[in-house]
Scaffold this motif. Structure first.
Motif, PDB file in Angstrom:
ATOM      1  N   THR E  56      48.048   2.561  29.109  1.00  0.00           N
ATOM      2  CA  THR E  56      46.748   3.167  29.491  1.00  0.00           C
ATOM      3  C   THR E  56      46.942   4.181  30.618  1.00  0.00           C
ATOM      4  O   THR E  56      46.269   5.208  30.662  1.00  0.00           O
ATOM      5  N   GLU E  57      47.899   3.926  31.504  1.00  0.00           N
ATOM      6  CA  GLU E  57      48.175   4.863  32.610  1.00  0.00           C
ATOM      7  C   GLU E  57      48.644   6.223  32.093  1.00  0.00           C
ATOM      8  O   GLU E  57      48.534   7.248  32.777  1.00  0.00           O
ATOM      9  N   ASN E  58      49.163   6.239  30.856  1.00  0.00           N
ATOM     10  CA  ASN E  58      49.716   7.480  30.282  1.00  0.00           C
ATOM     11  C   ASN E  58      48.727   8.190  29.366  1.00  0.00           C
ATOM     12  O   ASN E  58      49.088   9.164  28.713  1.00  0.00           O
ATOM     13  N   TRP E  59      47.510   7.672  29.311  1.00  0.00           N
ATOM     14  CA  TRP E  59      46.508   8.281  28.410  1.00  0.00           C
ATOM     15  C   TRP E  59      45.360   8.842  29.258  1.00  0.00           C
ATOM     16  O   TRP E  59      44.724   8.108  30.007  1.00  0.00           O
ATOM     17  N   GLY E  60      45.160  10.138  29.157  1.00  0.00           N
ATOM     18  CA  GLY E  60      44.086  10.780  29.922  1.00  0.00           C
ATOM     19  C   GLY E  60      42.902  11.134  29.042  1.00  0.00           C
ATOM     20  O   GLY E  60      43.054  11.566  27.897  1.00  0.00           O
ATOM     21  N   TRP E  61      41.719  10.977  29.606  1.00  0.00           N
ATOM     22  CA  TRP E  61      40.469  11.292  28.877  1.00  0.00           C
ATOM     23  C   TRP E  61      39.432  11.666  29.939  1.00  0.00           C
ATOM     24  O   TRP E  61      39.382  11.034  30.987  1.00  0.00           O
ATOM     25  N   GLY E  62      38.687  12.719  29.692  1.00  0.00           N
ATOM     26  CA  GLY E  62      37.673  13.116  30.658  1.00  0.00           C
ATOM     27  C   GLY E  62      38.274  13.562  31.975  1.00  0.00           C
ATOM     28  O   GLY E  62      37.649  13.489  33.017  1.00  0.00           O
ATOM     29  N   GLU E  67      41.399   4.355  32.091  1.00  0.00           N
ATOM     30  CA  GLU E  67      40.675   3.232  32.704  1.00  0.00           C
ATOM     31  C   GLU E  67      39.605   3.754  33.685  1.00  0.00           C
ATOM     32  O   GLU E  67      38.476   3.263  33.730  1.00  0.00           O
ATOM     33  N   GLN E  68      39.988   4.775  34.432  1.00  0.00           N
ATOM     34  CA  GLN E  68      39.024   5.338  35.408  1.00  0.00           C
ATOM     35  C   GLN E  68      37.859   6.017  34.676  1.00  0.00           C
ATOM     36  O   GLN E  68      36.709   5.936  35.090  1.00  0.00           O
ATOM     37  N   PHE E  69      38.176   6.682  33.554  1.00  0.00           N
ATOM     38  CA  PHE E  69      37.110   7.371  32.810  1.00  0.00           C
ATOM     39  C   PHE E  69      36.135   6.352  32.210  1.00  0.00           C
ATOM     40  O   PHE E  69      34.918   6.571  32.202  1.00  0.00           O
ATOM     41  N   ARG E  70      36.679   5.240  31.763  1.00  0.00           N
ATOM     42  CA  ARG E  70      35.800   4.197  31.195  1.00  0.00           C
ATOM     43  C   ARG E  70      34.846   3.665  32.271  1.00  0.00           C
ATOM     44  O   ARG E  70      33.669   3.429  31.998  1.00  0.00           O
ATOM     45  N   GLU E  71      35.366   3.497  33.476  1.00  0.00           N
ATOM     46  CA  GLU E  71      34.479   3.061  34.582  1.00  0.00           C
ATOM     47  C   GLU E  71      33.373   4.094  34.788  1.00  0.00           C
ATOM     48  O   GLU E  71      32.198   3.759  34.951  1.00  0.00           O
ATOM     49  N   GLN E  72      33.775   5.361  34.741  1.00  0.00           N
ATOM     50  CA  GLN E  72      32.785   6.458  34.929  1.00  0.00           C
ATOM     51  C   GLN E  72      31.719   6.392  33.824  1.00  0.00           C
ATOM     52  O   GLN E  72      30.527   6.523  34.083  1.00  0.00           O
ATOM     53  N   LEU E  73      32.196   6.146  32.584  1.00  0.00           N
ATOM     54  CA  LEU E  73      31.246   6.074  31.455  1.00  0.00           C
ATOM     55  C   LEU E  73      30.278   4.906  31.657  1.00  0.00           C
ATOM     56  O   LEU E  73      29.073   5.034  31.435  1.00  0.00           O
ATOM     57  N   ARG E  74      30.829   3.758  32.073  1.00  0.00           N
ATOM     58  CA  ARG E  74      29.967   2.579  32.279  1.00  0.00           C
ATOM     59  C   ARG E  74      28.916   2.868  33.363  1.00  0.00           C
ATOM     60  O   ARG E  74      27.741   2.533  33.234  1.00  0.00           O
TER      61      ARG E  74
END
Lengths: 79, 79, 79, 79, 79, 79
Positions: E56-62, E67-74
């Motif tokens: 997950t640390e190697n996958w960027g989104w947004g 993981e950080q982007f998912r927190e932002q989405l939530r």
């Protein structure tokens, strides 16, 4: 967030088609997306599917360009 | 020695452009190379950047060919 | 909807680091996403960045495993 | 069952050729397949080789589109 | 002769799983192979499916590590 | 400036080896680099070779995880 890359030769599935049709591409896209939703619960809205059509001259199999290898396979089966 | 592959749909950013322009490609190449030099100290002379333009018909998103999904998104946003 | 794949050797940029750090990965992700937004107007919410760390033994350059080629380069520069 | 992907710029090796010729592609396919048989004992019948020809405008090196970087290299060597 | 590459984050679909399970991988492999047989008439015996699990640390989104982007989405959805 | 990616299953070629050995990787790197120099006149100093070892559980063939398909092949051949 899956990314699914489908590499296929640029060929049609019917004599008059020279590559994968738009309908077939749509079927691959929806089928793969549904599969990832079903098996891994990945939402289709964050699933990318990329179809990479490769010229037959650029695809090697059996140590030969694929068209030549297919001829070889047909000859083997004819024996 | 990084290799950076940028996959984008074959589309323009302006109405009269039908794909990424040479200037935009050069900007992507120099931007990515500078980023790897800056963050990881990778010399630009041994950094490759490969831009892979994918026909929109070959890019799936939301279980649909991307153009259709964009229409769906626009309809959702219009509601 | 770009997908950007960054392939780098699994190495640190400082003597005590043995691979790319979480901070460096975050910097690469944000830098690449910002670049695609800036150059091609691609929203970051639909941009994926994938970092692929490759063992040095699995990376060839100059016809040699990369560590050996670097030694060769250092020897050339020393001459 | 190896899959070997060869990414090269779409260029000829002779002045009148504008891309890799069919003969050169066949030589790459047979050479790579034989190498994997020889080194890893992988049968050629289950080895795929995919040649991906990339437009020079889409290949970045040294922070520049490759043609521009080659000019820069020639200028450096001329000094 | 299709080659299908499925890139997913290294995560489980249940709280106690930390990556895709063997059963889920087998379901992806058989589902994709059946789809290519059904849509493009590609024999399963010459279809390769490669599953690439990405930390997950190697996958960027947004623009962020996922993981950080998912927190932002939530957080967005909570507003 | 070729980039050659070799995807193979993480297996040894001898009973006591569980993956491709360093010597075998070096042989693949030098063999591929020499082939590209020979066929396309690409200097080895600007040729990258990336070896991607894939867990057998992550490689599908014949609609099955590869180990299961090999068992099926052996059973077919035994008949």
């Amino acid at each position: 967030m899956p990314v699914v890359t489908i590499q296929v030769t640029r060929e049609g599935t019917t004599p008059d088609a020279h590559s994968v049709t738009a309908e077939e591409k749509a079927a691959l896209i929806s089928g793969v997306s549904a599969l990832l939703l079903d098996v891994l619960n990945k939402p289709v809205d964050s699933t990318f599917v990329i179809i990479d059509e490769v010229e037959t001259e650029n695809w090697g199999w059996g140590g030969l360009p694929v068209e030549q290898f297919r001829e070889q396979l047909r000859a083997r089966q004819a024996e």
